[in-house]
Write an enzyme that holds these catalytic residues in place. Structure first.
Site, PDB file in Angstrom:
ATOM      1  CG  HIS A 195      -0.515   0.019   2.509  1.00  0.00           C
ATOM      2  ND1 HIS A 195      -0.213   1.177   3.155  1.00  0.00           N
ATOM      3  CD2 HIS A 195      -0.259  -0.986   3.379  1.00  0.00           C
ATOM      4  CE1 HIS A 195       0.196   0.880   4.386  1.00  0.00           C
ATOM      5  NE2 HIS A 195       0.197  -0.419   4.545  1.00  0.00           N
TER       6      HIS A 195
ATOM      7  CG  ASP B  14       2.690   0.026   7.652  1.00  0.00           C
ATOM      8  OD1 ASP B  14       2.208  -0.420   6.600  1.00  0.00           O
ATOM      9  OD2 ASP B  14       1.996   0.259   8.662  1.00  0.00           O
TER      10      ASP B  14
ATOM     11  CD  GLU C 271      -3.259  -1.588   5.429  1.00  0.00           C
ATOM     12  OE1 GLU C 271      -3.398  -2.616   6.090  1.00  0.00           O
ATOM     13  OE2 GLU C 271      -2.747  -0.545   5.913  1.00  0.00           O
ATOM     14  CD  GLU C 272      -1.451   1.944   7.657  1.00  0.00           C
ATOM     15  OE1 GLU C 272      -2.180   1.407   8.498  1.00  0.00           O
ATOM     16  OE2 GLU C 272      -0.252   1.649   7.514  1.00  0.00           O
TER      17      GLU C 272
ATOM     18  CG  ASP D 108       0.841  -3.840   4.785  1.00  0.00           C
ATOM     19  OD1 ASP D 108       1.765  -3.097   5.161  1.00  0.00           O
ATOM     20  OD2 ASP D 108      -0.343  -3.691   5.139  1.00  0.00           O
TER      21      ASP D 108
ATOM     22  CG  HIS E 187       1.110   2.427  12.463  1.00  0.00           C
ATOM     23  ND1 HIS E 187      -0.088   1.901  12.882  1.00  0.00           N
ATOM     24  CD2 HIS E 187       1.278   1.989  11.185  1.00  0.00           C
ATOM     25  CE1 HIS E 187      -0.622   1.171  11.913  1.00  0.00           C
ATOM     26  NE2 HIS E 187       0.193   1.199  10.873  1.00  0.00           N
TER      27      HIS E 187
END
Ligand SMILES: [Zn+2]
Length: 460
Positions: A282, A294, A328-329, A356, A427
């Site tokens: 993503h 990520d 995606e998130e 991912d 994140h």
């Protein structure tokens, strides 16, 4: 005579099988050599991280990432590249701060904290309230309503460090990020602080998606995450006496969706072009760090598959697609758009693969497919072993490709990398290019290309 024929036949079969295995392992080696020597993925990741940086869905940075992705996809030599539209939410962070005051005397001290994605802030005003700490939802249930009313609840749930496969620890803890504001608001709380979903022995708070559950509470209270060190000291002070907090944040979900895109690149199949194998990661990220592990890693790994196939002169029977999915998130709108388009165009998808889980050394391949299809891949497991791939036990594809299974029952696979460091950086402001190793990143593409070549050659 008959016995001799049987013997000769068995010998020929043996030769064919071992020759087949030998030529398969030679192809695996050619793929590996090409990627380890000539991959563009690491350089692509550098450009994405350093010229675009983090790129939350709907933001100007995400739009810039789409432009970058289209250009990088074309550079792989793909036969065709296009943008697939999808409308995405745009959550905006703005300024934020968290101050804590321990005990009755003394003043407020600023601590590092991050609002959780999708959460409503304090409209920029100061929200001052005493903190009540609980270590779990079980404990929360035992607290009286009057002790929760008007308070900021600190959900001090620890990421369990004793899972060797860290995704299990994440799966166990993530509900505290996702569901705590509505759970706490339903009982009169005015804000939520959580301990980050983090394995890190550090003080980097992790953001990530939360959501408001209308069925539980109609109040949208703010939620912030603390890094492990600050959470440790808050825990200590909460045990010792009263702690009050001042929360201030501007974050909110913009009322209008924003037009965005998946980036798709394709190599047309030479024999069965109507059959499609997809690999993707993503393109969006959270709005901190650089979205390197990520999932910039998954994007550049997927594009590298196309480049390697072209560079090796492989003419796949099926059509091979690389997809940089958007959103995606916090919405999966790109994944849904891809599946919707596949459905309306009646496409025949053989397999969809996601990468991912970080650009770390690959260790295995996860599956969400019928047992016989799984076995069609696992019977080749010895071919993968020299590349460090031994774990075929995980049941997982990926979020972006999950609508392909839900809507079209497409078999899914997911790259399973080493996961010891992923939840240190994911994140966070620490998810930057410098924390990706170029060899580990390339090995991921090696395995993805090998898997695709195998499925293209032998089917599922
Ligand atoms: Zn991701």
């Amino acid at each position: 005579m008959k016995k001799h024929i049987i013997l000769i036949n068995s010998y020929l079969l043996f030769c064919a099988v071992s020759f087949g295995q030998q030529s398969d392992s030679l192809m695996f080696r050619r793929i590996s050599d090409e990627i380890l020597l000539h991959a563009q993925s690491y350089n692509n990741l550098r450009v994405l991280c350093k010229t675009v940086g983090h790129r939350i869905s709907g933001s100007p940075e995400a739009a810039k990432a789409v432009t970058w992705g289209e250009k990088a996809m074309k550079a792989t030599g793909a036969d065709s590249v296009w943008l697939q539209p999808c409308d995405v939410p745009y959550w905006y962070r703005g300024k934020e701060s968290l101050m804590l005051k321990y005990g009755k005397k003394g003043g407020y001290k600023k601590v590092t904290a991050l609002s959780l994605g999708n959460s409503q802030g304090t409209d920029g005003k100061i929200l001052e309230a005493p903190i009540i700490m609980v270590s779990s939802y079980e404990e929360f249930k035992t607290i009286k309503d009057e002790d929760i009313k008007g308070k900021i609840v600190f959900f001090n749930y620890r990421f369990k460090q004793n899972f060797v496969f860290t995704f299990q620890g994440y799966g166990d803890a993530v509900k505290y990020r996702w569901a705590s504001p509505s759970t706490a608001a339903a009982r009169g709380a005015v804000g939520v602080i959580i301990r980050s979903m983090s394995t890190g022995e550090d003080d980097y708070p992790h953001t990530g998606g939360m959501h408001y559950m209308d069925t539980v509470s109609d109040k949208k209270i703010p939620e912030m995450a603390l890094g492990n060190y600050t959470a440790d000291s808050l825990e200590k002070y909460c045990k010792a006496g009263p702690v009050t907090a001042k929360m201030q944040s501007e974050c909110y979900m913009k009322p209008k969706k924003v037009r965005s895109y998946n980036v798709v690149g394709e190599i047309k199949g030479s024999e069965k072009p109507e059959r499609i194998i997809t690999v993707g990661g993503h393109l969006d990220s959270w709005d901190v760090g650089e979205g390197a592990q990520d999932d910039g890693a998954g994007c550049v790994q997927s594009m590298e598959v196309l480049r390697a196939i072209k560079a090796l002169g492989i003419k796949p029977k099926c059509t091979i697609r690389a997809v940089l999915f958007m959103n995606e998130e916090n919405g999966d709108k790109g994944g849904e758009a891809y599946a919707d388009s596949a459905k309306s165009r009646k496409e025949n998808h053989v397999l969809a693969i996601e990468t991912d889980a970080g650009g770390f050394s690959p260790r295995g391949i996860g599956f969400e497919m019928d047992g016989d299809k799984k076995q069609a891949i696992i019977r080749h497991k010895d071919l993968f072993l020299p590349y460090g791939i031994y774990d075929f036990s995980r049941e997982e594809g990926g979020t972006d490709i999950s609508p392909m299974k839900a809507e079209l029952n497409v078999p899914l696979a997911g790259l399973v990398p080493d996961c010891q460091r992923y939840f240190d950086v994911h994140h966070t402001n620490n998810d930057i290019f410098e924390n990706v190793n170029h060899r580990e990143l390339k090995l991921g593409s090696v395995v993805l290309t090998q898997l695709i070549w195998l499925v293209d050659t032998y089917g599922l």
